[in-house]
Design a protein around this motif. Structure first.
Motif, PDB file in Angstrom:
ATOM      1  N   LEU A 214      24.923  37.146  49.230  1.00  0.00           N
ATOM      2  CA  LEU A 214      25.497  36.938  47.900  1.00  0.00           C
ATOM      3  C   LEU A 214      24.708  37.693  46.826  1.00  0.00           C
ATOM      4  CD1 LEU A 214      27.780  35.246  46.535  1.00  0.00           C
ATOM      5  CD2 LEU A 214      26.059  33.478  46.124  1.00  0.00           C
ATOM      6  N   MET A 215      23.369  37.653  46.924  1.00  0.00           N
ATOM      7  CA  MET A 215      22.533  38.309  45.909  1.00  0.00           C
ATOM      8  C   MET A 215      22.349  39.794  46.174  1.00  0.00           C
ATOM      9  SD  MET A 215      19.590  35.449  45.106  1.00  0.00           S
ATOM     10  CE  MET A 215      19.279  35.075  46.837  1.00  0.00           C
ATOM     11  N   SER A 216      22.090  40.164  47.413  1.00  0.00           N
ATOM     12  CA  SER A 216      21.770  41.564  47.707  1.00  0.00           C
ATOM     13  C   SER A 216      22.957  42.484  47.502  1.00  0.00           C
ATOM     14  CB  SER A 216      21.249  41.703  49.143  1.00  0.00           C
ATOM     15  OG  SER A 216      22.253  41.342  50.087  1.00  0.00           O
ATOM     16  N   GLN A 217      24.177  41.938  47.565  1.00  0.00           N
ATOM     17  CA  GLN A 217      25.368  42.716  47.254  1.00  0.00           C
ATOM     18  C   GLN A 217      25.732  42.625  45.774  1.00  0.00           C
ATOM     19  OE1 GLN A 217      28.605  42.344  50.200  1.00  0.00           O
ATOM     20  NE2 GLN A 217      27.115  41.320  51.527  1.00  0.00           N
ATOM     21  N   LEU A 218      24.831  42.002  45.000  1.00  0.00           N
ATOM     22  CA  LEU A 218      24.944  41.907  43.540  1.00  0.00           C
ATOM     23  C   LEU A 218      26.210  41.175  43.101  1.00  0.00           C
ATOM     24  CD1 LEU A 218      23.701  45.468  42.476  1.00  0.00           C
ATOM     25  CD2 LEU A 218      22.372  43.448  43.128  1.00  0.00           C
ATOM     26  N   ARG A 219      26.672  40.237  43.924  1.00  0.00           N
ATOM     27  CA  ARG A 219      27.827  39.426  43.553  1.00  0.00           C
ATOM     28  C   ARG A 219      27.399  38.222  42.715  1.00  0.00           C
ATOM     29  NH1 ARG A 219      28.936  39.607  49.259  1.00  0.00           N
ATOM     30  NH2 ARG A 219      29.100  37.342  49.310  1.00  0.00           N
ATOM     31  N   PHE A 220      26.159  37.815  42.870  1.00  0.00           N
ATOM     32  CA  PHE A 220      25.629  36.649  42.148  1.00  0.00           C
ATOM     33  C   PHE A 220      24.169  36.899  41.830  1.00  0.00           C
ATOM     34  CE2 PHE A 220      22.965  32.831  42.763  1.00  0.00           C
ATOM     35  CZ  PHE A 220      23.403  32.037  41.711  1.00  0.00           C
ATOM     36  N   MET A 221      23.730  36.423  40.659  1.00  0.00           N
ATOM     37  CA  MET A 221      22.332  36.560  40.283  1.00  0.00           C
ATOM     38  C   MET A 221      21.850  35.258  39.645  1.00  0.00           C
ATOM     39  SD  MET A 221      20.168  38.864  40.880  1.00  0.00           S
ATOM     40  CE  MET A 221      21.442  40.034  41.341  1.00  0.00           C
ATOM     41  N   PRO A 222      20.771  34.665  40.151  1.00  0.00           N
ATOM     42  CA  PRO A 222      20.221  33.460  39.528  1.00  0.00           C
ATOM     43  C   PRO A 222      19.368  33.814  38.314  1.00  0.00           C
ATOM     44  CG  PRO A 222      18.914  34.047  41.426  1.00  0.00           C
ATOM     45  CD  PRO A 222      20.039  35.046  41.367  1.00  0.00           C
ATOM     46  N   ASN A 223      18.966  32.774  37.571  1.00  0.00           N
ATOM     47  CA  ASN A 223      18.109  33.019  36.408  1.00  0.00           C
ATOM     48  C   ASN A 223      16.734  33.521  36.829  1.00  0.00           C
ATOM     49  OD1 ASN A 223      18.116  29.453  36.012  1.00  0.00           O
ATOM     50  ND2 ASN A 223      16.590  30.616  37.135  1.00  0.00           N
ATOM     51  N   SER A 224      16.046  34.141  35.877  1.00  0.00           N
ATOM     52  CA  SER A 224      14.800  34.862  36.180  1.00  0.00           C
ATOM     53  C   SER A 224      13.720  34.022  36.867  1.00  0.00           C
ATOM     54  CB  SER A 224      14.238  35.496  34.905  1.00  0.00           C
ATOM     55  OG  SER A 224      15.004  36.616  34.532  1.00  0.00           O
ATOM     56  N   ILE A 484      28.105  35.037  38.167  1.00  0.00           N
ATOM     57  CA  ILE A 484      28.934  35.758  39.133  1.00  0.00           C
ATOM     58  C   ILE A 484      29.324  37.095  38.516  1.00  0.00           C
ATOM     59  CG2 ILE A 484      31.205  35.804  40.223  1.00  0.00           C
ATOM     60  CD1 ILE A 484      29.509  33.982  41.762  1.00  0.00           C
ATOM     61  N   ASN A 485      29.193  38.178  39.290  1.00  0.00           N
ATOM     62  CA  ASN A 485      29.542  39.521  38.818  1.00  0.00           C
ATOM     63  C   ASN A 485      31.017  39.781  39.115  1.00  0.00           C
ATOM     64  OD1 ASN A 485      29.646  42.159  38.053  1.00  0.00           O
ATOM     65  ND2 ASN A 485      28.101  42.895  39.499  1.00  0.00           N
ATOM     66  N   LEU A 486      31.862  39.634  38.106  1.00  0.00           N
ATOM     67  CA  LEU A 486      33.312  39.663  38.300  1.00  0.00           C
ATOM     68  C   LEU A 486      33.817  40.977  38.881  1.00  0.00           C
ATOM     69  CD1 LEU A 486      34.470  37.913  34.998  1.00  0.00           C
ATOM     70  CD2 LEU A 486      34.364  36.919  37.290  1.00  0.00           C
ATOM     71  N   VAL A 487      33.185  42.089  38.509  1.00  0.00           N
ATOM     72  CA  VAL A 487      33.711  43.390  38.935  1.00  0.00           C
ATOM     73  C   VAL A 487      33.659  43.559  40.453  1.00  0.00           C
ATOM     74  CG1 VAL A 487      31.566  44.727  38.824  1.00  0.00           C
ATOM     75  CG2 VAL A 487      33.761  45.831  38.276  1.00  0.00           C
ATOM     76  N   LYS A 488      32.804  42.805  41.117  1.00  0.00           N
ATOM     77  CA  LYS A 488      32.692  42.902  42.572  1.00  0.00           C
ATOM     78  C   LYS A 488      33.929  42.361  43.295  1.00  0.00           C
ATOM     79  CE  LYS A 488      28.559  44.688  42.866  1.00  0.00           C
ATOM     80  NZ  LYS A 488      28.317  45.992  43.507  1.00  0.00           N
ATOM     81  N   TYR A 489      34.815  41.717  42.554  1.00  0.00           N
ATOM     82  CA  TYR A 489      35.983  41.099  43.185  1.00  0.00           C
ATOM     83  C   TYR A 489      37.278  41.846  42.843  1.00  0.00           C
ATOM     84  CZ  TYR A 489      32.470  37.632  43.912  1.00  0.00           C
ATOM     85  OH  TYR A 489      31.298  37.016  44.285  1.00  0.00           O
ATOM     86  N   ASP A 503      32.808  32.520  46.781  1.00  0.00           N
ATOM     87  CA  ASP A 503      31.469  32.824  46.275  1.00  0.00           C
ATOM     88  C   ASP A 503      31.053  31.877  45.151  1.00  0.00           C
ATOM     89  OD1 ASP A 503      31.137  34.786  48.105  1.00  0.00           O
ATOM     90  OD2 ASP A 503      31.324  36.476  46.731  1.00  0.00           O
ATOM     91  N   VAL A 504      31.999  31.423  44.367  1.00  0.00           N
ATOM     92  CA  VAL A 504      31.679  30.417  43.351  1.00  0.00           C
ATOM     93  C   VAL A 504      31.179  29.143  44.026  1.00  0.00           C
ATOM     94  CG1 VAL A 504      32.707  28.839  41.652  1.00  0.00           C
ATOM     95  CG2 VAL A 504      33.176  31.296  41.523  1.00  0.00           C
ATOM     96  N   GLN A 505      31.835  28.733  45.096  1.00  0.00           N
ATOM     97  CA  GLN A 505      31.381  27.553  45.832  1.00  0.00           C
ATOM     98  C   GLN A 505      29.973  27.764  46.392  1.00  0.00           C
ATOM     99  OE1 GLN A 505      34.662  27.102  48.665  1.00  0.00           O
ATOM    100  NE2 GLN A 505      35.314  25.247  47.590  1.00  0.00           N
ATOM    101  N   LEU A 506      29.731  28.952  46.930  1.00  0.00           N
ATOM    102  CA  LEU A 506      28.416  29.246  47.497  1.00  0.00           C
ATOM    103  C   LEU A 506      27.349  29.284  46.402  1.00  0.00           C
ATOM    104  CD1 LEU A 506      26.776  29.948  49.996  1.00  0.00           C
ATOM    105  CD2 LEU A 506      27.413  32.365  49.672  1.00  0.00           C
ATOM    106  N   ALA A 507      27.685  29.855  45.258  1.00  0.00           N
ATOM    107  CA  ALA A 507      26.730  29.930  44.145  1.00  0.00           C
ATOM    108  C   ALA A 507      26.393  28.534  43.625  1.00  0.00           C
ATOM    109  CB  ALA A 507      27.298  30.796  43.025  1.00  0.00           C
ATOM    110  N   VAL A 508      27.383  27.663  43.571  1.00  0.00           N
ATOM    111  CA  VAL A 508      27.131  26.293  43.135  1.00  0.00           C
ATOM    112  C   VAL A 508      26.209  25.587  44.123  1.00  0.00           C
ATOM    113  CG1 VAL A 508      28.211  24.019  42.837  1.00  0.00           C
ATOM    114  CG2 VAL A 508      29.230  26.046  41.768  1.00  0.00           C
TER     115      VAL A 508
END
Length: 568
Positions: A214-224, A484-489, A503-508
């Motif tokens: 999820l993160m390495s494909q830049l679809r989701f990024m958590p806070n710093s 969530i990085n919308l452009v990836k979808y 991915d929203v479910q996974l990010a949650v």
């Protein structure tokens, strides 16, 4: 005479990181440029303007700047600059000899990357960076996780993306060199958060792989802070907090122990804020409980200095302690509209004080429906000392109105001191003028925040927000954020809603796991965070998404798309 010989004659030298110097080598630089895929290495070499002794870091920056200046002519120069920067990271992480072996074809890049992950784990152990419990568990799975790494995903990053990782997120050795490559960062974050699955009978390896993808494909990024501290001994993963400030110096001081209104004093808050900044978080406060400037100090019969003086103390703290040692700390300072020092607060960053005072604060006036009604009608309102009417900050909505009006009656009866009457519309105008002048203060409606709050705690009121004000939080709450990085979808001009939903479910789930593994610097924080379990999942890449969909940003279709995303 060869270029190598010329460079020696004119005395161009390169100062290395270890303090040694060596002759500038054109051939060595050309090899690095070719490794990065530079379209025309000679163009870069000829554009270099170096004389005397040049630090290797400055030479590298000049080379990158030359390539970036050529991006408008050919986008391949962007990729080359990005690759050149990545290889500079690899050289620090794996060592020059290993990078040279890859360059000469004696080692496969993918194998080197994955073997380096094992060395990365050992380095973290040697430097005592890892959480001991997590590292002991993951030690038996490092080979398995190394095989799952996809080094090609480094190329999903832009040049600025690599720069950002280098400046903020990639872990370093004690000598300041990197030992963490981008894919190691994503996997470390995934490992640290997935460890929470053990508590629920789950398999951290399975979830680490899913979180990594999820993160390495830049679809989701958590806070710093999650990226900073996941799997480390520090382990504080929350972005920001709300810390209360009661009208006393400290709960621990002899003069305050018998005060029922003193649960967490000014110095208690200051100390906790320092620990939060150290771990990479930001803090929001409402200074409205503090008595106004000129009021009596009961314990000393002295004169109070007011909220603004203590805000300057917190402002100085942030100047001294950066967030996680990597960025300037973020703070939100709030004050109620009815506080006697509100006018000084409103103008505290405007006019002559603009760009001078409270530069480490966002500030906002805490308003409510009652104030807005009075401002619309142009009516006068009373400014009231919170020490004399503590129910003002303990209530909201209709209960606040009853409290406020009873305090006004007490003022009229002479039981409570009159501080000042002001016109609500004039106070509103002052807020607007200051905001136009300097961008501060903002506005926050406490009634609305408490009304829409979906986790109501009996007898408690939300009085503040996090530093960016998108999260209204109870005292001692934290928010764990991601986007969530919308452009990836967007595929073939359409949004893949099924993938987005998954991915929203996974990010949650990721953000919920953050709550369980989070190491918070105070027990009150820990207790409250587990009690309410706040998370915030946002979105980024909207403009890029609309471009990918072929929509103008201000078109009716774009507006309809934004509305449907919010509804979903």
């Amino acid at each position: 005479m060869s270029t190598e010989a010329i460079s020696k004659v004119i005395g161009i030298r390169v100062l290395k990181r270890n303090g040694n110097t060596e002759d500038f080598s054109r051939d060595k630089l050309v090899r690095s440029l070719k490794l990065a895929g530079v379209p025309d290495p000679d163009l870069v070499i000829n554009a270099l303007d170096i004389k005397g002794t040049v630090p290797s870091s400055e030479l590298s920056d000049r080379v990158q700047l030359i390539m970036l200046n050529l991006v408008t002519d050919d986008l391949r120069w962007h990729d080359a600059a990005r690759n050149y920067l990545l290889w500079s990271v690899y050289k620090q992480v794996w060592g020059k000899d290993i990078v040279k072996a890859v360059d000469e074809g004696r080692a496969r890049f993918e194998d080197t990357y994955r073997e380096g992950f094992k060395a990365w784990f050992r380095t973290g152990l040697e430097l005592r960076i890892w959480d001991s419990e997590m590292s002991a568990w993951y030690a038996q799975h490092i080979d398995e996780l190394a095989k799952y790494l996809d080094p090609s995903r480094d190329l999903l990053l832009t040049y600025n993306g690599v720069r950002t990782l280098m400046s903020r997120y990639l872990l370093k050795r004690l000598d300041g060199t990197f030992f963490e490559a981008p894919q190691y960062l994503w996997m470390r974050t995934a490992m640290g958060v997935a460890y929470a699955e053990l508590r629920y009978g789950g398999d951290p390896i399975t979830w680490a792989r899913r979180f990594y993808d999820l993160m390495s494909q830049l679809r989701f990024m958590p806070n710093s802070p999650t990226l900073y501290n996941a799997m480390t001994r520090l382990g504080q993963l929350s972005a920001c907090f709300v810390v209360p400030i009661d009208d006393c110096l400290s709960r621990e001081s002899d003069t305050n122990r018998e005060d029922p209104e003193c649960n967490f004093g000014i110095m208690d808050a200051l100390r906790l804020a320092a620990l939060i900044f150290q771990s990479g978080g930001g803090v929001g406060y409402n200074f409205g409980k503090l008595r106004p400037e000129g009021d009596i100090v009961r314990s000393t019969t002295g004169i109070a200095s007011g909220p603004l003086s203590f805000m300057r103390l917190f402002d100085t703290l942030v100047d001294t302690i950066k967030q996680g040692g990597k960025r300037r700390g973020a703070q939100m300072g709030m004050l109620f509209w009815w506080h006697p020092d509100i006018e000084k607060f409103i103008t505290s960053k405007s006019g002559e004080l603009k760009d001078v005072q409270l530069q480490n604060f966002n500030i906002s006036v805490t308003i409510d429906d009652y104030f807005m009604q009075r401002a619309l009608k142009g009516e006068n309102v009373y400014l009231i000392n919170p020490r004399e009417c503590p129910c003002l900050y303990k209530t909201w909505g209709e209960e606040f109105v009853r409290c406020y009006e009873s305090c006004v009656e007490a003022i009229k009866a002479g039981r409570v001191r009159i501080w000042r009457r002001v016109n609500a519309r004039e106070l509103w105008d002052k807020i607007v003028r200051s905001a136009w002048d300097s961008g501060d203060p903002g506005l926050w409606n406490r009634d609305l925040a408490n009304y829409i709050n979906n986790e109501k705690l009996p007898g408690e009121v939300i009085n503040a927000t996090n530093p960016c004000s998108e999260e209204s939080l109870y005292d001692f709450e934290s928010c764990n954020l991601g986007s969530i990085n919308l452009v990836k979808y967007v595929h073939d001009g359409k949004i893949d809603w099924d993938s987005l939903a998954r991915d929203v479910q996974l990010a949650v789930r990721f953000l919920d796991d953050v709550i369980d593994v989070n190491k918070l610097p105070h027990e009150r924080l820990r207790k409250r965070v587990l009690e309410t379990r706040r998370i915030g999942l946002g979105a980024n890449g909207l403009a890029d998404t609309l471009i990918a969909l072929g929509l103008k940003y201000d078109s009716p279709q774009a507006l309809a798309s934004r509305t449907s995303w919010r509804a979903s």
